[in-house]
Write an enzyme that holds these catalytic residues in place. Structure first.
Site, PDB file in Angstrom:
ATOM      1  N   VAL A  83       1.045  -0.769  -0.139  1.00 25.28           N
ATOM      2  CA  VAL A  83       0.053  -0.329  -0.030  1.00 25.28           C
ATOM      3  C   VAL A  83       0.869   1.493   0.265  1.00 25.28           C
ATOM      4  CG1 VAL A  83      -1.845  -1.000   1.114  1.00 25.28           C
ATOM      5  CG2 VAL A  83      -0.259   0.341   3.466  1.00 25.28           C
ATOM      6  N   ILE A 121      -2.902  -3.644  21.353  1.00 20.57           N
ATOM      7  CA  ILE A 121      -3.771  -4.930  21.004  1.00 20.57           C
ATOM      8  C   ILE A 121      -2.110  -5.756  20.725  1.00 20.57           C
ATOM      9  CG2 ILE A 121      -4.734  -5.335  19.399  1.00 20.57           C
ATOM     10  CD1 ILE A 121      -6.055  -3.502  20.793  1.00 20.57           C
ATOM     11  N   SER A 145      -4.186   5.069  15.869  1.00 22.99           N
ATOM     12  CA  SER A 145      -4.051   4.606  17.064  1.00 22.99           C
ATOM     13  C   SER A 145      -3.780   5.691  18.132  1.00 22.99           C
ATOM     14  CB  SER A 145      -2.106   4.369  16.735  1.00 22.99           C
ATOM     15  OG  SER A 145      -1.958   4.202  17.201  1.00 22.99           O
ATOM     16  N   TYR A 197       6.057   6.865  13.774  1.00 28.15           N
ATOM     17  CA  TYR A 197       4.939   6.957  13.645  1.00 28.15           C
ATOM     18  C   TYR A 197       4.154   7.818  14.160  1.00 28.15           C
ATOM     19  CZ  TYR A 197       1.831   2.580  15.366  1.00 28.15           C
ATOM     20  OH  TYR A 197       1.169   2.323  15.615  1.00 28.15           O
TER      21      TYR A 197
HETATM   22  P1  NAP Z   1       0.878  -6.802  12.524  1.00 22.25           P
HETATM   23  O1  NAP Z   1       0.818  -7.772  13.579  1.00 22.25           O
HETATM   24  O2  NAP Z   1       2.602  -5.945  11.912  1.00 22.25           O
HETATM   25  O3  NAP Z   1       0.885  -6.460  10.896  1.00 22.25           O
HETATM   26  C1  NAP Z   1       0.690  -6.436  10.078  1.00 22.25           C
HETATM   27  C2  NAP Z   1      -0.343  -6.400   8.920  1.00 22.25           C
HETATM   28  O4  NAP Z   1      -0.016  -5.241   7.559  1.00 22.25           O
HETATM   29  C3  NAP Z   1       0.603  -7.544   8.030  1.00 22.25           C
HETATM   30  O5  NAP Z   1      -0.424  -8.224   7.835  1.00 22.25           O
HETATM   31  C4  NAP Z   1       1.295  -6.967   7.123  1.00 22.25           C
HETATM   32  O6  NAP Z   1       1.438  -8.646   6.130  1.00 22.25           O
HETATM   33  C5  NAP Z   1       0.690  -6.375   6.133  1.00 22.25           C
HETATM   34  N1  NAP Z   1       1.309  -4.870   5.833  1.00 22.25           N
HETATM   35  C6  NAP Z   1       2.197  -4.221   6.304  1.00 22.25           C
HETATM   36  N2  NAP Z   1       3.494  -3.349   5.533  1.00 22.25           N
HETATM   37  C7  NAP Z   1       2.352  -4.017   3.986  1.00 22.25           C
HETATM   38  C8  NAP Z   1       2.439  -3.404   3.228  1.00 22.25           C
HETATM   39  N3  NAP Z   1       3.181  -2.131   2.714  1.00 22.25           N
HETATM   40  N4  NAP Z   1       1.354  -2.833   2.214  1.00 22.25           N
HETATM   41  C9  NAP Z   1       0.353  -4.045   2.501  1.00 22.25           C
HETATM   42  N5  NAP Z   1       0.409  -5.193   4.130  1.00 22.25           N
HETATM   43  C10 NAP Z   1       1.131  -4.010   5.034  1.00 22.25           C
HETATM   44  O7  NAP Z   1       0.334  -5.314  12.795  1.00 22.25           O
HETATM   45  P2  NAP Z   1      -0.758  -5.091  14.117  1.00 22.25           P
HETATM   46  O8  NAP Z   1      -0.515  -4.555  14.849  1.00 22.25           O
HETATM   47  O9  NAP Z   1      -2.092  -5.839  13.466  1.00 22.25           O
HETATM   48  O10 NAP Z   1      -1.572  -3.208  13.604  1.00 22.25           O
HETATM   49  C11 NAP Z   1      -2.365  -2.946  12.196  1.00 22.25           C
HETATM   50  C12 NAP Z   1      -2.574  -1.986  12.248  1.00 22.25           C
HETATM   51  O11 NAP Z   1      -3.046  -0.969  14.066  1.00 22.25           O
HETATM   52  C13 NAP Z   1      -1.708  -0.447  11.909  1.00 22.25           C
HETATM   53  O12 NAP Z   1      -2.194   0.267  11.496  1.00 22.25           O
HETATM   54  C14 NAP Z   1      -0.719  -0.088  13.145  1.00 22.25           C
HETATM   55  O13 NAP Z   1      -0.460   0.824  13.389  1.00 22.25           O
HETATM   56  C15 NAP Z   1      -2.191  -0.401  14.581  1.00 22.25           C
HETATM   57  N6  NAP Z   1      -2.294  -0.507  15.612  1.00 22.25           N
HETATM   58  C16 NAP Z   1      -1.336  -1.272  16.237  1.00 22.25           C
HETATM   59  C17 NAP Z   1      -1.759  -1.425  17.790  1.00 22.25           C
HETATM   60  C18 NAP Z   1      -1.322  -2.263  18.461  1.00 22.25           C
HETATM   61  O14 NAP Z   1      -0.748  -2.153  20.179  1.00 22.25           O
HETATM   62  N7  NAP Z   1      -1.117  -4.118  17.510  1.00 22.25           N
HETATM   63  C19 NAP Z   1      -2.050  -0.524  18.276  1.00 22.25           C
HETATM   64  C20 NAP Z   1      -2.492   0.679  17.726  1.00 22.25           C
HETATM   65  C21 NAP Z   1      -2.437   0.727  16.353  1.00 22.25           C
HETATM   66  P3  NAP Z   1       2.562  -9.177   6.541  1.00 22.25           P
HETATM   67  O15 NAP Z   1       1.769 -10.000   6.841  1.00 22.25           O
HETATM   68  O16 NAP Z   1       2.531 -10.122   4.627  1.00 22.25           O
HETATM   69  O17 NAP Z   1       3.545  -9.291   6.329  1.00 22.25           O
END
Ligand code: NAP
Length: 262
Positions: free
Chosen positions: A67, A199, A153, A166
């Site tokens: 993306v 999360i 976030s 970020y």
């Molecule tokens: P994650 O476990 O690292 O998973 C990231 C996902 O995004 C994976 O499916 C990955 O695909 C995909 N991805 C990464 N770079 C990409 C790109 N350039 N194009 C398309 N897909 C891409 O992260 P998460 O914790 O689930 O976070 C998801 C969202 O929630 C993010 O925007 C993050 O900032 C937000 N968020 C997370 C938290 C938290 O505590 N975890 C809190 C607040 C907000 P692959 O599997 O192919 O690598």
């Protein structure tokens, strides 16, 4: 015919949780991923197993696309058109953490540019492409109520000096939501921002001990980690049009982290 949702970054973590919840309420899905094809296929298979669409069946297709680059975003839209021919919900979820988590006095422009491409430019211009398509769909069928949900976030308003890029990107997604909510209201497209707190996912796995301690000490009124399903349930509520007279709204899914306390 089932409604269709495109979820970026749905192979793992929060995106996978969103996909499973949407499958449970009958959405067909485009499961986007960057490089992890096995995880994406597993998510799609699990969604089909959980699916509660027409005749209790849903379809889930995987689509690799970065993306953070224009060609990747166009590929996603082209794929969605060819596979399903309609789009009822875009979920901008894909995101990366600050590369190297460097102090803002040391962080590099190169890492800043990559993070901004994925976490801000990606959702901003993917929303533009999806919104144009949604407007075309509404012209043909005025009963459609497509929606756009962006996962930002608590970092939109919480300082982390080792993740400056970020925090900036997440803060900007708040304004992006307000911009598109205003621009798309006349078309009947509601736009929302979800702000998850801490999360459990691969993104937070490296800092698990730090957050275990903070949560047990009262970081959040609800003393537990959030789950991808917690975020998925919020997306499902919006997807079901349960907030029809709200747009540009922020939904905090953070165990109460945002509450100021004395
Ligand atoms: P994650 O476990 O690292 O998973 C990231 C996902 O995004 C994976 O499916 C990955 O695909 C995909 N991805 C990464 N770079 C990409 C790109 N350039 N194009 C398309 N897909 C891409 O992260 P998460 O914790 O689930 O976070 C998801 C969202 O929630 C993010 O925007 C993050 O900032 C937000 N968020 C997370 C938290 C938290 O505590 N975890 C809190 C607040 C907000 P692959 O599997 O192919 O690598």
């Amino acid at each position: 015919m089932n409604r269709v949702a495109l979820i970026t970054g749905a192979s793992r973590g929060i995106g996978r949780g969103i996909a499973l919840e949407l499958a449970g309420i009958g959405f067909d899905l485009i499961v986007n991923y960057a490089g992890n094809v096995k995880a994406a296929e597993q998510t799609a298979a699990d969604c089909v197993a959980e699916g509660r669409g027409v005749n209790r069946v849903i379809r889930a297709e995987v689509c690799q696309a970065d993306v953070g680059i224009a060609a990747g975003r166009q590929k996603l839209i082209d794929f969605s058109k060819a596979a399903f021919g309609r789009l009822d919900l875009l979920v901008n979820n894909a995101g990366i953490t600050s590369i190297g988590r460097a102090d803002i006095l040391d962080a590099t422009e190169e890492n800043f540019d990559r993070l901004m491409a994925v976490n801000l430019k990606g959702p901003y211009f993917l929303t533009q492409l999806a919104a144009r398509w949604m407007i075309e769909q509404i012209k043909v069928n005025s009963s459609l109520r497509p929606k756009i949900v962006t996962i930002s976030s608590i970092s939109a308003y919480t300082v982390s000096t080792n993740r400056g890029d970020y925090c900036l990107a997440k803060a900007a997604l708040g304004m992006m939501t307000q911009l598109y909510a205003t621009r798309l209201a006349d078309a009947g497209i509601n736009v929302y921002e979800i702000r998850p707190g801490v999360i459990a996912s691969d993104m937070t796995a490296p800092v698990k001990e730090k957050y275990d301690k903070l949560i047990s000490e009262g970081l959040t009124p609800i003393k537990r980690w959030g789950t991808p399903g917690d975020v998925g349930k919020a997306v499902a509520a919006l997807a079901e049009d349960l907030l029809p007279f709200s747009t540009g709204e922020v939904i905090n899914v953070d165990g109460g982290f945002h509450l100021r306390r004395l």
